[in-house]
Design a protein around this motif. Structure first.
Motif, PDB file in Angstrom:
ATOM      1  N   ILE A  37     107.197 -52.692  -2.745  1.00 60.98           N
ATOM      2  CA  ILE A  37     105.969 -52.039  -2.253  1.00 60.98           C
ATOM      3  C   ILE A  37     105.736 -50.776  -3.092  1.00 60.98           C
ATOM      4  CG2 ILE A  37     106.119 -52.865   0.146  1.00 60.98           C
ATOM      5  CD1 ILE A  37     107.200 -49.990   0.852  1.00 60.98           C
ATOM      6  N   PRO A  38     104.464 -50.370  -3.272  1.00 59.76           N
ATOM      7  CA  PRO A  38     104.220 -49.139  -4.040  1.00 59.76           C
ATOM      8  C   PRO A  38     104.858 -47.923  -3.353  1.00 59.76           C
ATOM      9  CG  PRO A  38     102.166 -50.297  -3.525  1.00 59.76           C
ATOM     10  CD  PRO A  38     103.243 -51.009  -2.803  1.00 59.76           C
ATOM     11  N   ARG A  39     105.233 -46.949  -4.149  1.00 60.55           N
ATOM     12  CA  ARG A  39     105.891 -45.735  -3.605  1.00 60.55           C
ATOM     13  C   ARG A  39     105.055 -45.082  -2.510  1.00 60.55           C
ATOM     14  NH1 ARG A  39     105.465 -40.361  -5.466  1.00 60.55           N
ATOM     15  NH2 ARG A  39     104.213 -41.186  -7.161  1.00 60.55           N
ATOM     16  N   ASP A  40     103.713 -45.129  -2.676  1.00 62.21           N
ATOM     17  CA  ASP A  40     102.885 -44.396  -1.709  1.00 62.21           C
ATOM     18  C   ASP A  40     102.793 -45.118  -0.352  1.00 62.21           C
ATOM     19  OD1 ASP A  40     101.096 -46.430  -2.120  1.00 62.21           O
ATOM     20  OD2 ASP A  40      99.528 -45.178  -3.032  1.00 62.21           O
ATOM     21  N   GLN A  41     103.561 -46.187  -0.177  1.00 61.00           N
ATOM     22  CA  GLN A  41     103.618 -46.802   1.160  1.00 61.00           C
ATOM     23  C   GLN A  41     104.819 -46.323   1.975  1.00 61.00           C
ATOM     24  OE1 GLN A  41     101.070 -50.635  -0.243  1.00 61.00           O
ATOM     25  NE2 GLN A  41     102.632 -51.050   1.275  1.00 61.00           N
ATOM     26  N   MET A  42     105.543 -45.370   1.398  1.00 63.50           N
ATOM     27  CA  MET A  42     106.539 -44.664   2.225  1.00 63.50           C
ATOM     28  C   MET A  42     105.747 -43.645   3.052  1.00 63.50           C
ATOM     29  SD  MET A  42     109.405 -41.965   0.894  1.00 63.50           S
ATOM     30  CE  MET A  42     109.959 -40.625   1.945  1.00 63.50           C
ATOM     31  N   LEU A  43     105.971 -43.601   4.360  1.00 62.35           N
ATOM     32  CA  LEU A  43     105.258 -42.603   5.183  1.00 62.35           C
ATOM     33  C   LEU A  43     105.849 -41.229   4.852  1.00 62.35           C
ATOM     34  CD1 LEU A  43     104.948 -44.605   8.522  1.00 62.35           C
ATOM     35  CD2 LEU A  43     103.108 -44.009   6.930  1.00 62.35           C
ATOM     36  N   MET A  44     104.981 -40.339   4.336  1.00 61.01           N
ATOM     37  CA  MET A  44     105.525 -39.153   3.653  1.00 61.01           C
ATOM     38  C   MET A  44     105.259 -37.816   4.347  1.00 61.01           C
ATOM     39  SD  MET A  44     105.816 -39.714  -0.301  1.00 61.01           S
ATOM     40  CE  MET A  44     105.820 -41.252  -1.197  1.00 61.01           C
ATOM     41  N   ARG A  45     104.989 -37.840   5.645  1.00 62.02           N
ATOM     42  CA  ARG A  45     104.749 -36.531   6.274  1.00 62.02           C
ATOM     43  C   ARG A  45     106.043 -35.731   6.405  1.00 62.02           C
ATOM     44  NH1 ARG A  45     102.788 -34.726  12.084  1.00 62.02           N
ATOM     45  NH2 ARG A  45     102.809 -32.499  11.651  1.00 62.02           N
ATOM     46  N   VAL A  46     107.143 -36.422   6.734  1.00 61.18           N
ATOM     47  CA  VAL A  46     108.393 -35.717   7.011  1.00 61.18           C
ATOM     48  C   VAL A  46     109.189 -35.474   5.733  1.00 61.18           C
ATOM     49  CG1 VAL A  46     110.576 -35.849   8.297  1.00 61.18           C
ATOM     50  CG2 VAL A  46     108.451 -36.633   9.354  1.00 61.18           C
ATOM     51  N   GLY A  65     101.223 -40.248  13.023  1.00 57.48           N
ATOM     52  CA  GLY A  65     102.245 -39.208  13.201  1.00 57.48           C
ATOM     53  C   GLY A  65     103.065 -38.955  11.959  1.00 57.48           C
ATOM     54  N   GLN A  66     103.286 -40.004  11.150  1.00 58.34           N
ATOM     55  CA  GLN A  66     104.222 -39.840  10.027  1.00 58.34           C
ATOM     56  C   GLN A  66     103.580 -40.000   8.659  1.00 58.34           C
ATOM     57  OE1 GLN A  66     107.620 -42.379  11.268  1.00 58.34           O
ATOM     58  NE2 GLN A  66     106.767 -41.831  13.247  1.00 58.34           N
ATOM     59  N   GLY A  67     102.278 -40.367   8.660  1.00 58.24           N
ATOM     60  CA  GLY A  67     101.579 -40.521   7.383  1.00 58.24           C
ATOM     61  C   GLY A  67     100.940 -39.203   6.961  1.00 58.24           C
ATOM     62  N   THR A  68     100.784 -39.033   5.629  1.00 60.04           N
ATOM     63  CA  THR A  68     100.060 -37.861   5.129  1.00 60.04           C
ATOM     64  C   THR A  68      98.557 -38.084   5.376  1.00 60.04           C
ATOM     65  OG1 THR A  68      99.804 -38.920   2.991  1.00 60.04           O
ATOM     66  CG2 THR A  68     101.739 -37.495   3.276  1.00 60.04           C
ATOM     67  N   ASP A  69      97.754 -37.058   5.160  1.00 59.38           N
ATOM     68  CA  ASP A  69      96.304 -37.190   5.364  1.00 59.38           C
ATOM     69  C   ASP A  69      95.758 -38.331   4.504  1.00 59.38           C
ATOM     70  OD1 ASP A  69      96.461 -35.125   7.059  1.00 59.38           O
ATOM     71  OD2 ASP A  69      95.580 -33.614   5.712  1.00 59.38           O
ATOM     72  N   GLU A  70      96.251 -38.390   3.277  1.00 55.50           N
ATOM     73  CA  GLU A  70      95.790 -39.427   2.345  1.00 55.50           C
ATOM     74  C   GLU A  70      96.142 -40.821   2.858  1.00 55.50           C
ATOM     75  OE1 GLU A  70      96.979 -39.605  -2.085  1.00 55.50           O
ATOM     76  OE2 GLU A  70      96.508 -37.516  -1.597  1.00 55.50           O
ATOM     77  N   GLN A  71      97.357 -40.953   3.320  1.00 56.84           N
ATOM     78  CA  GLN A  71      97.800 -42.261   3.835  1.00 56.84           C
ATOM     79  C   GLN A  71      96.990 -42.665   5.065  1.00 56.84           C
ATOM     80  OE1 GLN A  71     102.031 -41.225   4.112  1.00 56.84           O
ATOM     81  NE2 GLN A  71     102.464 -42.725   2.501  1.00 56.84           N
ATOM     82  N   GLN A  72      96.704 -41.681   5.901  1.00 54.65           N
ATOM     83  CA  GLN A  72      95.912 -41.983   7.111  1.00 54.65           C
ATOM     84  C   GLN A  72      94.512 -42.450   6.709  1.00 54.65           C
ATOM     85  OE1 GLN A  72      96.114 -39.207  10.346  1.00 54.65           O
ATOM     86  NE2 GLN A  72      98.017 -38.338   9.597  1.00 54.65           N
ATOM     87  N   LYS A  73      93.965 -41.768   5.702  1.00 58.31           N
ATOM     88  CA  LYS A  73      92.612 -42.098   5.241  1.00 58.31           C
ATOM     89  C   LYS A  73      92.555 -43.529   4.707  1.00 58.31           C
ATOM     90  CE  LYS A  73      89.509 -38.827   3.018  1.00 58.31           C
ATOM     91  NZ  LYS A  73      89.660 -37.790   2.003  1.00 58.31           N
ATOM     92  N   LYS A  74      93.625 -43.937   4.071  1.00 52.02           N
ATOM     93  CA  LYS A  74      93.636 -45.281   3.481  1.00 52.02           C
ATOM     94  C   LYS A  74      93.860 -46.362   4.548  1.00 52.02           C
ATOM     95  CE  LYS A  74      96.133 -48.299   0.371  1.00 52.02           C
ATOM     96  NZ  LYS A  74      97.177 -48.471  -0.615  1.00 52.02           N
ATOM     97  N   TRP A  75      94.833 -46.147   5.443  1.00 49.55           N
ATOM     98  CA  TRP A  75      95.269 -47.238   6.319  1.00 49.55           C
ATOM     99  C   TRP A  75      94.564 -47.289   7.669  1.00 49.55           C
ATOM    100  CZ3 TRP A  75      97.977 -50.995   4.166  1.00 49.55           C
ATOM    101  CH2 TRP A  75      98.688 -50.716   3.002  1.00 49.55           C
ATOM    102  N   LEU A  76      94.220 -46.113   8.201  1.00 51.29           N
ATOM    103  CA  LEU A  76      93.691 -46.132   9.576  1.00 51.29           C
ATOM    104  C   LEU A  76      92.354 -46.874   9.716  1.00 51.29           C
ATOM    105  CD1 LEU A  76      94.787 -42.639  10.999  1.00 51.29           C
ATOM    106  CD2 LEU A  76      95.807 -44.891  11.396  1.00 51.29           C
TER     107      LEU A  76
END
Ligand SMILES: CCCCCCCC/C=C\CCCCCCCCCCCCCC(=O)SCCNC(=O)CCNC(=O)[C@H](O)C(C)(C)COP(=O)(O)OP(=O)(O)OC[C@H]1O[C@@H](n2cnc3c(N)ncnc32)[C@H](O)[C@@H]1OP(=O)(O)O
Ligand SMILES: Cc1cc2nc3c(=O)[nH]c(=O)nc-3n(C[C@H](O)[C@H](O)[C@H](O)COP(=O)(O)OP(=O)(O)OC[C@H]3O[C@@H](n4cnc5c(N)ncnc54)[C@H](O)[C@@H]3O)c2cc1C
Length: 664
Positions: free
Chosen positions: A249-258, A112-123
């Motif tokens: 933590i790296p910056r890209d671990q902030m959930l960035m959808r919102v 819900g709160q991750g960008t497409d990229e974040q979802q691709k990495k973590w899911l």
């Protein structure tokens, strides 16, 4: 005697097609077949046995839960179960575990709160359980007030990292399920600070433990918060405490959808509402509403079967005593709960539809229905969990003394269920969210904005403020239009009364605080209207099966007439009905109890629960209660020897002393 069905006579009385009712209860033939197949698979697998669960000390209990969860995962892989089948399997294993939060909150939060990229990495990692996650929002000092959370996530542009820190004791994360001993990762909610400015709460993916040896990473202090209410029960879950000491933590671990933070540290707000940060809570509240009917129906199934087995008083000429289910007082306590289980089932189905609808709209950047979805999920979560927790306890009392035994299944069911009134939003706090929504709606009446969805009735406010019930005889209370208008008029009048009282305050927030109890009652009235309306709408559908629709009509009538009776002060006080009409409603309610009585056992059979799932001697399908209670007593560890451990140290000296005293 094994193999005898002591409830067979009761089952013969049914006036409807039980198999068709099973499908209505499950929601569809597909759902029925799925639940039936998976519940039997779990029941027949000794790896999922529940034997002795309430007797285990915490460490063993927890280890046993880990074993079961891992075994469940193994079976899911071996049997190549789909996501839907796997969720059902976890449900029928019936033991709260870290996996609930991994699948139920960690993954949905990233989705819900991750960008497409974040979802691709973590899911993919989470789906394969190569990482295990939890949802770390609540803190020792703040739970209900999400904006009051203290954990900080400060951006460091030098290293392109966030520094996660717990500045105070009260900022320690406290309660997250799965956190204490299992999770390797968490979605942590923290105040986002960049360039010295606090931008409020945001989610961050934080690794907590090593994926090699499971040790907490440097700067992370993590553990279990301790034993909770009840034997076994929710103690299978490792609700945890967590503190951060400047964890990077790296910056890209902030959930960035919102919202996002750029490489330079600039805060950027997307064009989606900030409330989407709370989206996981909306999702889980919706699942909790669906789950309420599972928990309540389970308790009701136990209490109904036992009430048909149990006999007290009234024996004549040496004949049998009366089945306690035939006492009107028992019916008046039990049948509204049976009706509520069905009512919550249908409102849960509807809420799932509403949630899917709002999700699709959000994807198309239509945010218009978000406030209603929030109000409905919050309000119905509050209403259904309060009624279910109270209902389980009532079912325990309906089973008399034997209901107090763990082998009745009811104490553990209550202990597992009752925190639902608190988690995912305290029920009173959530009702006040509904009240805010209602007050906003009333204040906008006349502005030209037409209320839609569940508040559409407010659009007829002038009529609802002055209409009167036209019920003249008891059976008039069976007319859906009479009932819906009664609940609409009550809800509308209570909201308007609150709005009028609020307008007397110069400071609206002060007024809201002062009138909070009345506002919460108005919210309950609104939520009950939703449940009643959705039950009535369900009956307008084509429902196959001999007698099925008629039984649902009886249940629906019991549900709303019981509410009308219980809250008659509201209906009378707002002037919609007279005391005569209230009394006619009660006459009709009693008549419906008599209609339901012969069908009671079959209506709980329609839940299609296995004995394994019910885990209750009182609720056994075959009603063979007494021999099984007797047998179970001898399995208690205290009965492993005739002479109790401690006899020589404590009982014997006591007895000797009494002998001496007696001689004096
Ligand atoms: C996890 C479970 C699933 C498991 C699934 C596994 C599979 C098993 C199979 C079957 C499923 C069974 C399911 C059963 C589940 C049982 C297991 C459960 C395990 C336990 C989980 C528990 C987890 C937690 O408890 S997590 C922590 C939850 N915390 C809370 O809920 C905190 C409550 N507080 C709040 O939400 C907020 O603080 C607030 C809403 C009270 C106030 O927020 P605020 O101060 O920011 O707001 P305002 O009041 O000023 O409002 C501002 C504005 O925002 C609107 N708003 C508020 N909230 C929302 C929202 N959520 N969505 C949309 N809009 C929102 C509000 O209306 C205001 O709007 P205005 O227009 O008026 O400005
Ligand atoms: C079993 C369990 C599992 C949990 N799992 C998780 C999890 O996985 N992750 C997570 O982050 N959290 C979890 N929680 C925490 C949970 O979400 C919070 O406990 C919950 O949101 C309630 O907050 P609180 O404890 O701060 O209650 P408080 O807000 O302290 O409530 C105390 C009392 O104050 C009242 N009150 C508070 N505010 C108001 C107000 N504005 N107006 C009127 N009355 C008010 C409440 O009604 C209540 O009676 C879990 C809790 C439990 C019990």
């Amino acid at each position: 005697m094994e193999g005898v069905d002591y409830l067979a006579d009761e089952r013969k009385k049914a006036e409807f097609d039980v198999n068709e009712m099973k499908i209505v209860w499950a929601g569809s033939r597909h759902n029925f077949e799925l639940s039936d197949r998976i519940s039997k698979l779990v029941a027949n697998d000794p790896g999922f046995s529940k034997e002795g669960r309430t007797m285990l000390p915490r460490k063993e209990l927890f280890k046993n839960t880990l074993r079961k969860a891992t075994y469940a995962w193994k079976r899911i892989i071996e049997l190549r179960l789909s996501e839907e089948e796997a969720a059902k399997l976890r449900h029928f294993v019936d033991e709260p575990a870290f996996t609930d939060l991994h699948w139920g909150m960690f993954i949905p939060a990233i989705k819900g709160q991750g960008t497409d990229e974040q979802q691709k990495k973590w899911l993919p990692l989470a789906y394969k359980m190569q990482i295990i996650g939890c949802y770390a929002q609540t803190e020792l000092g703040h739970g209900s007030n999400v904006q009051g959370l203290e954990t900080t996530a400060t951006f460091d542009p030098q290293t392109d990292e966030f520094v996660i820190h717990s500045p105070t004791l009260t900022s320690s994360k406290w309660w997250p399920g799965g956190l204490g001993k299992v999770s390797t990762h968490a979605v942590v909610y923290a105040r986002l600070i960049t360039n010295g400015k606090d931008y409020g709460i945001n989610g961050f993916i934080v690794q907590l433990r090593s994926l090699e040896d499971h040790k907490p990473l440097p700067g992370v202090t993590v553990g279990d918060i301790g034993l909770k209410f009840g034997n076994g029960a929710y103690n299978t879950m490792d609700n945890g405490v967590l503190r951060f000491d400047h964890v990077r933590i790296p910056r890209d671990q902030m959930l960035m959808r919102v919202s996002q933070v750029t490489r330079e540290g600039k805060y950027v707000q997307s064009d989606v509402p900030r409330q989407l940060l709370y989206g996981t809570m909306v999702y889980v509240r919706q699942t909790i509403v669906s789950d309420a009917s599972n928990a309540l129906s389970r308790a009701v199934c136990i209490a109904t079967r036992y009430s048909a087995v149990r006999r007290q008083f009234g024996s004549q000429n040496g004949g049998q005593e009366i089945q306690v289910i035939d006492y009107k007082t028992q019916q008046n306590r039990l049948f509204p709960l049976l009706a509520s289980a069905y009512a919550f089932r249908f409102v849960g189905e509807w809420l799932k539809w509403l949630y899917t609808d709002v999700t699709q709209r959000l994807q198309a950047n239509d945010f218009s229905t978000l406030p209603e979805a929030h109000a409905c999920t919050a309000g119905l979560k509050s209403l259904t969990t309060t009624a279910t927790a109270d209902g389980i306890e009532e079912c325990r009392k309906l089973c008399g003394g034997h209901g107090y035994l763990c082998s009745s299944g009811l104490p553990e069911l209550f202990a597992v269920y009752v925190p639902a009134c608190t988690y995912e939003g305290d029920n009173t706090v959530l009702l006040l969210q509904v009240a805010r929504f209602l007050m906003k709606t009333v204040s906008q009446l006349g502005s030209g904005k037409k209320p839609v969805g569940t508040i559409a009735y407010m659009g007829r406010i002038e009529h609802l403020m002055q209409c009167r019930s036209d019920v003249k005889q008891a059976k008039d209370w069976l007319k859906p239009s009479a009932v819906v208008e009664a609940f609409e008029a009550r809800a509308a009048r209570m909201s308007v009364a609150c709005a009028q009282n609020l307008s007397k305050f110069d400071n609206p927030e002060e007024g809201f605080a002062e009138l909070a109890a009345d506002l919460a009652e108005a919210a309950v009235a609104h939520c009950q209207l939703i449940v009643v309306s959705k039950f009535i709408e369900k009956l307008q559908q084509d429902i196959p099966g001999e007698g099925v629709k008629q039984q649902l009509e009886v249940l629906c009538g019991i549900y709303y007439l019981f509410l009308l009776h219980k809250h008659q002060g509201d209906f009378l006080g707002t002037g919609y009905i007279t005391s005569k009409q209230a009394s006619l409603a009660n006459d009709q309610l009693r008549a419906l109890y008599s209609q339901l009585r012969p069908n009671a056992i079959s209506l709980v059979d329609a839940f299609n629960y296995t004995d394994h799932f019910l885990d209750s001697i009182l609720g056994r399908y075959d009603g063979n209660v007494y021999p099984k209670l007797y047998e179970a007593a001898w399995k208690d560890p205290l009965n492993q020897s005739d002479i109790a451990d401690g006899f020589h140290e404590y009982i014997r000296p006591l007895l000797k002393q009494q002998l001496r005293t007696a001689r004096l």
